[in-house]
Design a protein around this motif. Structure first.
Motif, PDB file in Angstrom:
ATOM      1  N   ALA A   1       3.545  -8.996  -9.234  1.00 47.88           N
ATOM      2  CA  ALA A   1       5.010  -8.452  -9.213  1.00 47.88           C
ATOM      3  C   ALA A   1       5.777  -9.157  -7.991  1.00 47.88           C
ATOM      4  O   ALA A   1       6.877  -9.548  -8.189  1.00 47.88           O
ATOM      5  N   ALA A   2       5.068  -9.054  -6.868  1.00 47.66           N
ATOM      6  CA  ALA A   2       5.747  -9.858  -5.730  1.00 47.66           C
ATOM      7  C   ALA A   2       6.004 -11.370  -5.993  1.00 47.66           C
ATOM      8  O   ALA A   2       6.723 -11.800  -5.697  1.00 47.66           O
ATOM      9  N   TRP A   3       5.119 -12.207  -6.848  1.00 48.89           N
ATOM     10  CA  TRP A   3       4.928 -13.308  -6.979  1.00 48.89           C
ATOM     11  C   TRP A   3       6.347 -13.673  -8.028  1.00 48.89           C
ATOM     12  O   TRP A   3       6.773 -14.502  -7.848  1.00 48.89           O
ATOM     13  N   LEU A   4       6.715 -12.790  -9.001  1.00 50.21           N
ATOM     14  CA  LEU A   4       7.421 -12.917  -9.900  1.00 50.21           C
ATOM     15  C   LEU A   4       8.960 -12.776  -9.289  1.00 50.21           C
ATOM     16  O   LEU A   4       9.675 -13.469  -9.326  1.00 50.21           O
ATOM     17  N   VAL A   5       9.040 -11.749  -8.009  1.00 52.10           N
ATOM     18  CA  VAL A   5      10.251 -11.721  -7.555  1.00 52.10           C
ATOM     19  C   VAL A   5      10.432 -12.910  -6.730  1.00 52.10           C
ATOM     20  O   VAL A   5      11.594 -13.296  -6.579  1.00 52.10           O
ATOM     21  N   ARG A   6       9.446 -13.426  -6.110  1.00 61.34           N
ATOM     22  CA  ARG A   6       9.655 -14.798  -5.287  1.00 61.34           C
ATOM     23  C   ARG A   6      10.242 -15.876  -6.355  1.00 61.34           C
ATOM     24  O   ARG A   6      10.994 -16.849  -5.738  1.00 61.34           O
ATOM     25  N   GLU A   7       9.600 -15.926  -7.627  1.00 64.45           N
ATOM     26  CA  GLU A   7      10.260 -16.987  -8.387  1.00 64.45           C
ATOM     27  C   GLU A   7      11.685 -16.500  -9.060  1.00 64.45           C
ATOM     28  O   GLU A   7      12.278 -17.527  -9.682  1.00 64.45           O
ATOM     29  N   GLY A   8      12.233 -15.654  -8.500  1.00 65.28           N
ATOM     30  CA  GLY A   8      13.649 -15.220  -8.813  1.00 65.28           C
ATOM     31  C   GLY A   8      13.844 -14.175  -9.976  1.00 65.28           C
ATOM     32  O   GLY A   8      14.823 -14.094 -10.579  1.00 65.28           O
ATOM     33  N   TYR A   9      12.661 -13.506 -10.567  1.00 63.07           N
ATOM     34  CA  TYR A   9      12.791 -12.566 -11.594  1.00 63.07           C
ATOM     35  C   TYR A   9      13.348 -11.305 -11.190  1.00 63.07           C
ATOM     36  O   TYR A   9      12.899 -10.828  -9.869  1.00 63.07           O
ATOM     37  N   ASP A  10      14.009 -10.569 -12.327  1.00 64.56           N
ATOM     38  CA  ASP A  10      14.048  -9.353 -12.048  1.00 64.56           C
ATOM     39  C   ASP A  10      12.748  -8.464 -12.749  1.00 64.56           C
ATOM     40  O   ASP A  10      12.443  -8.558 -13.862  1.00 64.56           O
ATOM     41  N   VAL A  11      12.027  -7.677 -11.823  1.00 68.48           N
ATOM     42  CA  VAL A  11      10.559  -7.222 -12.140  1.00 68.48           C
ATOM     43  C   VAL A  11      10.741  -5.727 -12.089  1.00 68.48           C
ATOM     44  O   VAL A  11      11.083  -5.035 -10.925  1.00 68.48           O
ATOM     45  N   LEU A  12      10.100  -4.963 -13.147  1.00 66.46           N
ATOM     46  CA  LEU A  12       9.639  -3.611 -12.987  1.00 66.46           C
ATOM     47  C   LEU A  12       8.066  -3.689 -12.936  1.00 66.46           C
ATOM     48  O   LEU A  12       7.344  -4.187 -13.467  1.00 66.46           O
ATOM     49  N   LEU A  13       7.733  -2.845 -11.980  1.00 67.61           N
ATOM     50  CA  LEU A  13       6.204  -2.436 -11.751  1.00 67.61           C
ATOM     51  C   LEU A  13       5.759  -1.016 -12.211  1.00 67.61           C
ATOM     52  O   LEU A  13       6.588  -0.123 -11.558  1.00 67.61           O
ATOM     53  N   VAL A  14       4.961  -0.898 -12.968  1.00 66.40           N
ATOM     54  CA  VAL A  14       4.604   0.325 -13.634  1.00 66.40           C
ATOM     55  C   VAL A  14       3.183   0.514 -13.121  1.00 66.40           C
ATOM     56  O   VAL A  14       2.395   0.111 -13.380  1.00 66.40           O
ATOM     57  N   ASP A  15       3.177   1.831 -12.312  1.00 62.76           N
ATOM     58  CA  ASP A  15       2.036   2.196 -12.018  1.00 62.76           C
ATOM     59  C   ASP A  15       1.512   3.329 -13.048  1.00 62.76           C
ATOM     60  O   ASP A  15       2.015   4.384 -12.987  1.00 62.76           O
ATOM     61  N   GLY A  16       0.694   2.863 -13.838  1.00 59.66           N
ATOM     62  CA  GLY A  16      -0.054   3.534 -14.849  1.00 59.66           C
ATOM     63  C   GLY A  16      -1.668   4.263 -14.447  1.00 59.66           C
ATOM     64  O   GLY A  16      -2.278   4.454 -15.258  1.00 59.66           O
ATOM     65  N   ASP A  17      -1.859   4.103 -13.172  1.00 59.04           N
ATOM     66  CA  ASP A  17      -3.010   4.420 -12.626  1.00 59.04           C
ATOM     67  C   ASP A  17      -3.077   5.681 -11.855  1.00 59.04           C
ATOM     68  O   ASP A  17      -2.080   5.874 -11.003  1.00 59.04           O
ATOM     69  N   GLU A  18      -3.848   6.610 -12.344  1.00 58.09           N
ATOM     70  CA  GLU A  18      -3.816   7.958 -11.613  1.00 58.09           C
ATOM     71  C   GLU A  18      -3.990   7.891 -10.026  1.00 58.09           C
ATOM     72  O   GLU A  18      -3.725   8.737  -9.267  1.00 58.09           O
ATOM     73  N   GLN A  19      -4.699   6.747  -9.628  1.00 55.20           N
ATOM     74  CA  GLN A  19      -4.865   6.708  -8.144  1.00 55.20           C
ATOM     75  C   GLN A  19      -3.920   6.177  -7.286  1.00 55.20           C
ATOM     76  O   GLN A  19      -3.930   6.316  -6.437  1.00 55.20           O
ATOM     77  N   GLU A  20      -2.790   5.691  -8.190  1.00 54.80           N
ATOM     78  CA  GLU A  20      -1.658   5.291  -7.524  1.00 54.80           C
ATOM     79  C   GLU A  20      -1.785   4.254  -6.383  1.00 54.80           C
ATOM     80  O   GLU A  20      -0.932   4.626  -5.556  1.00 54.80           O
ATOM     81  N   THR A  21      -2.471   3.406  -6.763  1.00 51.54           N
ATOM     82  CA  THR A  21      -2.721   2.023  -5.723  1.00 51.54           C
ATOM     83  C   THR A  21      -1.515   1.433  -5.555  1.00 51.54           C
ATOM     84  O   THR A  21      -0.977   1.154  -4.446  1.00 51.54           O
ATOM     85  N   ALA A  22      -0.702   0.874  -6.709  1.00 52.65           N
ATOM     86  CA  ALA A  22       0.413   0.284  -6.699  1.00 52.65           C
ATOM     87  C   ALA A  22       1.690   0.984  -5.995  1.00 52.65           C
ATOM     88  O   ALA A  22       2.386   0.242  -5.407  1.00 52.65           O
ATOM     89  N   SER A  23       1.542   2.311  -6.171  1.00 55.63           N
ATOM     90  CA  SER A  23       2.521   3.107  -5.588  1.00 55.63           C
ATOM     91  C   SER A  23       2.436   3.091  -4.006  1.00 55.63           C
ATOM     92  O   SER A  23       3.280   3.093  -3.339  1.00 55.63           O
ATOM     93  N   ASP A  24       1.086   3.270  -3.650  1.00 59.47           N
ATOM     94  CA  ASP A  24       0.875   3.161  -1.989  1.00 59.47           C
ATOM     95  C   ASP A  24       1.304   2.033  -1.645  1.00 59.47           C
ATOM     96  O   ASP A  24       1.830   1.903  -0.428  1.00 59.47           O
ATOM     97  N   PHE A  25       0.885   0.800  -2.042  1.00 56.22           N
ATOM     98  CA  PHE A  25       1.324  -0.628  -1.828  1.00 56.22           C
ATOM     99  C   PHE A  25       2.667  -0.875  -1.715  1.00 56.22           C
ATOM    100  O   PHE A  25       3.269  -0.904  -0.605  1.00 56.22           O
ATOM    101  N   THR A  26       3.689  -0.118  -2.469  1.00 54.17           N
ATOM    102  CA  THR A  26       4.976  -0.447  -2.625  1.00 54.17           C
ATOM    103  C   THR A  26       5.451   0.468  -1.336  1.00 54.17           C
ATOM    104  O   THR A  26       6.336   0.013  -0.936  1.00 54.17           O
ATOM    105  N   ALA A  27       4.920   1.654  -1.228  1.00 52.01           N
ATOM    106  CA  ALA A  27       5.474   2.576   0.115  1.00 52.01           C
ATOM    107  C   ALA A  27       5.301   1.823   1.269  1.00 52.01           C
ATOM    108  O   ALA A  27       6.155   1.633   2.282  1.00 52.01           O
ATOM    109  N   TRP A  28       4.207   1.287   1.520  1.00 52.08           N
ATOM    110  CA  TRP A  28       4.004   0.159   2.751  1.00 52.08           C
ATOM    111  C   TRP A  28       4.602  -0.889   2.601  1.00 52.08           C
ATOM    112  O   TRP A  28       5.321  -1.324   3.787  1.00 52.08           O
ATOM    113  N   ARG A  29       5.211  -1.419   1.550  1.00 50.38           N
ATOM    114  CA  ARG A  29       5.882  -2.563   1.459  1.00 50.38           C
ATOM    115  C   ARG A  29       7.453  -2.089   1.741  1.00 50.38           C
ATOM    116  O   ARG A  29       8.000  -3.043   2.629  1.00 50.38           O
TER     117      ARG A  29
END
Length: 220
Positions: free
Chosen positions: A22-50
């Motif tokens: 997701a971050a790589w695509l943003v760097r490439e200039g794209y408009d990106v949606l990241l979907v956290d479909g994992d009940e552990q919510e790792t992507a959400s935790d990463f995004t909060a730190w980000r």
């Protein structure tokens, strides 16, 4: 393009690669949606730190689980250049919903015998999903958390390449501390102050192949 990261076994670096993509695509200039479909919510935790580290994530994050994930992603498809979906490390309704709507499935395997044992179950799920789709999904398998030098890498790579239902990519992601160190502060591996150039090269090779296909040569 909708890219889903899938696995039926945890600990293969799936979420780490999803947020890096997701971050790589943003760097490439794209408009990106990241979907956290994992009940552990790792992507959400990463995004909060980000957001805390950078002040701006660069992409849009949504949490979706269950069968409705398919319908909701379909509704948002036209609003973004690319959608990256992180699903749980097991066979769940969310994972199957993601596979039913994605253009590409990224399936990481660690080069360990007990990880390879899951391949038949993965193939079974892919076959079931392909049977209900109008357009086939493109399933990519690749080595993740690979040893820097190991015969296991070659053996598992050969085994994965033997399955006709998936396309094995010869772009391994090695087991490097750089990924976890960067993720701990919400950054992709290429965003830290002093990036691990080998780690950056590995994800560039893998992600470029997914985005551009045969325009990028494979590496051994």
């Amino acid at each position: 393009m909708i890219i889903s990261f899938n696995s039926i076994k945890g600990g293969v670096g799936k979420s780490t690669l999803a947020v890096n993509f997701a971050a790589w695509l943003v760097r490439e200039g794209y408009d990106v949606l990241l979907v956290d479909g994992d009940e552990q919510e790792t992507a959400s935790d990463f995004t909060a730190w980000r957001e805390q580290t950078l002040g701006n994530t660069g992409y849009t994050l949504v949490n979706m689980t269950g069968a409705n994930l398919r319908k909701q992603v379909e509704q948002m498809r036209s609003k973004y250049d690319h959608i990256v979906i992180d699903t749980g490390g097991r066979d769940t309704t969310s994972q199957r919903a993601a596979l039913s709507v994605a253009d590409v499935s990224m399936i990481p395997f660690a080069p360990r015998s007990f990880d390879l044992w899951t391949i038949n179950k993965v193939i079974e799920v892919i076959d079931e999903i392909q049977a209900i789709r109008t357009e086939p999904i493109i399933p990519y398998a690749f080595l993740s958390r690979a040893d820097i030098r190991s015969a296991d890498n070659r053996e598992v790579a050969q085994a994965l390449s033997d399955f006709q239902q998936i396309t094995f990519l010869t772009h391994p992601i090695c087991n490097r501390k750089a990924f976890s160190n960067a993720a701990g502060v919400g950054l992709a591996v290429f965003e830290v102050e002093q990036p691990d150039l080998k780690a950056v090269s590995e994800i560039n090779a893998l992600f470029n192949h997914v985005l551009h296909g045969h325009n990028t040569p494979a590496t051994a």
